[in-house]
Design an enzyme around this catalytic site. Sequence first.
Site, PDB file in Angstrom:
ATOM      1  N   ARG A 102     -75.375 -27.778  53.951  1.00 43.84           N
ATOM      2  CA  ARG A 102     -75.013 -27.578  55.351  1.00 43.84           C
ATOM      3  C   ARG A 102     -73.564 -27.147  55.517  1.00 43.84           C
ATOM      4  O   ARG A 102     -73.251 -26.253  56.320  1.00 43.84           O
ATOM      5  CB  ARG A 102     -75.292 -28.867  56.146  1.00 43.84           C
ATOM      6  CG  ARG A 102     -74.939 -28.830  57.625  1.00 43.84           C
ATOM      7  CD  ARG A 102     -75.291 -27.534  58.325  1.00 43.84           C
ATOM      8  NE  ARG A 102     -76.661 -27.075  58.086  1.00 43.84           N
ATOM      9  CZ  ARG A 102     -77.075 -25.849  58.275  1.00 43.84           C
ATOM     10  NH1 ARG A 102     -76.234 -24.897  58.671  1.00 43.84           N
ATOM     11  NH2 ARG A 102     -78.331 -25.526  58.053  1.00 43.84           N
ATOM     12  N   LYS A 137     -56.654 -18.322  69.934  1.00 42.76           N
ATOM     13  CA  LYS A 137     -57.786 -19.091  70.470  1.00 42.76           C
ATOM     14  C   LYS A 137     -58.794 -19.327  69.349  1.00 42.76           C
ATOM     15  O   LYS A 137     -59.860 -18.711  69.282  1.00 42.76           O
ATOM     16  CB  LYS A 137     -58.423 -18.355  71.640  1.00 42.76           C
ATOM     17  CG  LYS A 137     -57.480 -18.200  72.828  1.00 42.76           C
ATOM     18  CD  LYS A 137     -58.106 -17.377  73.939  1.00 42.76           C
ATOM     19  CE  LYS A 137     -57.140 -17.190  75.103  1.00 42.76           C
ATOM     20  NZ  LYS A 137     -57.703 -16.353  76.179  1.00 42.76           N
ATOM     21  N   LYS A 169     -44.935 -14.956  77.724  1.00 45.26           N
ATOM     22  CA  LYS A 169     -46.112 -14.836  78.581  1.00 45.26           C
ATOM     23  C   LYS A 169     -45.736 -15.156  80.022  1.00 45.26           C
ATOM     24  O   LYS A 169     -44.569 -15.451  80.329  1.00 45.26           O
ATOM     25  CB  LYS A 169     -47.228 -15.735  78.051  1.00 45.26           C
ATOM     26  CG  LYS A 169     -47.700 -15.304  76.653  1.00 45.26           C
ATOM     27  CD  LYS A 169     -48.782 -16.208  76.120  1.00 45.26           C
ATOM     28  CE  LYS A 169     -50.105 -15.968  76.802  1.00 45.26           C
ATOM     29  NZ  LYS A 169     -50.706 -14.661  76.425  1.00 45.26           N
ATOM     30  N   GLU A 199     -45.564 -10.134  77.851  1.00 45.55           N
ATOM     31  CA  GLU A 199     -46.789  -9.879  78.611  1.00 45.55           C
ATOM     32  C   GLU A 199     -46.411  -9.431  80.014  1.00 45.55           C
ATOM     33  O   GLU A 199     -45.592 -10.079  80.680  1.00 45.55           O
ATOM     34  CB  GLU A 199     -47.628 -11.151  78.674  1.00 45.55           C
ATOM     35  CG  GLU A 199     -48.861 -11.048  79.541  1.00 45.55           C
ATOM     36  CD  GLU A 199     -49.573 -12.386  79.671  1.00 45.55           C
ATOM     37  OE1 GLU A 199     -50.294 -12.756  78.734  1.00 45.55           O
ATOM     38  OE2 GLU A 199     -49.369 -13.072  80.696  1.00 45.55           O
ATOM     39  N   ASP A 220     -51.734  -7.052  80.303  1.00 42.13           N
ATOM     40  CA  ASP A 220     -52.760  -8.062  80.567  1.00 42.13           C
ATOM     41  C   ASP A 220     -53.599  -7.737  81.799  1.00 42.13           C
ATOM     42  O   ASP A 220     -53.068  -7.488  82.889  1.00 42.13           O
ATOM     43  CB  ASP A 220     -52.094  -9.426  80.753  1.00 42.13           C
ATOM     44  CG  ASP A 220     -53.094 -10.556  80.741  1.00 42.13           C
ATOM     45  OD1 ASP A 220     -54.001 -10.540  79.893  1.00 42.13           O
ATOM     46  OD2 ASP A 220     -52.971 -11.466  81.582  1.00 42.13           O
TER      47      ASP A 220
END
Length: 282
Positions: A102, A137, A169, A199, A220
């Site tokens: 597994r 992410k 950002k 950004e 963005d």
Amino acid sequence: MLSKLPEIMIEPSIRMALLEDLGRTGDLTSDAVIDPGVTASVVLSAREFGIVAGLDFARLAFSLIDREVVFTCQVADGDAISPGEVLAKVQGSARSILAAERVALNFLGRLSGIASSTAKIAKAISHTRAKISCTRKTTPGLRFAEKYAVRAGGGVNHRFGLDDAILIKDNHIAIAGSVEKALTRAKQYAGHLVKVEIEVDTLEQLEKALYYRPDAILLDNMDSKTLREAVTLIGGNAISEASGRITAENAPEVAETGVDLISIGWLTHSTKVLDIGLDFVG
């Protein structure tokens, strides 16, 4: 050319996954129904089309359980695979093989799924100069593996962590007070090998940012028309990166605007696992 990951990087993650699966007493089922001396031959087979990634992860899962298990690859990471195709042959103690099964399949299926999704979009935009990039992410603790899978699928990697580069950002801009203040401080802080990216959400922000000559600009959530205008404004003076709500369907349109990079978070946070199975052959 895809470079393999050193085993020392892979082993801690595989070891942790095996310990999680084995729990406090090991594989109760196999210990109960299979005699210790029984050996088996099995194959890892593709159930669908895709790109394989993670073979060394699977190999190490079996090896950490039992060094006597023989794992023989039939393909290499980055190869295209078809339903029914044998990816690897495994021979050894039946108990050992089943104890590692597994964990081996979890890693192999997960990483192959990421590689396959990346390859699908990379192929769709291959008529442009744009490249597909991942983000931060990622599954906690498995960033190195998932970013490796993106490379196996023909993509490129963005930052591995907060210490790779300066990426300003929207929240940084809001707290700093303005694009100008954020970039001024970043330029003063960055060492000569540290790149600075910012950004921007609008062409007005972009024009302000360009005055400070950042190395890269993240565009963005812009529509295609705005992206084209942004690429023209940048004029090759910085790397242009598009992000936000990019799918397999609209990626070609985004790439055709002339951006250098397309960053996609879902490649690593919600890609479908590639169906790979373990089949007994004797």
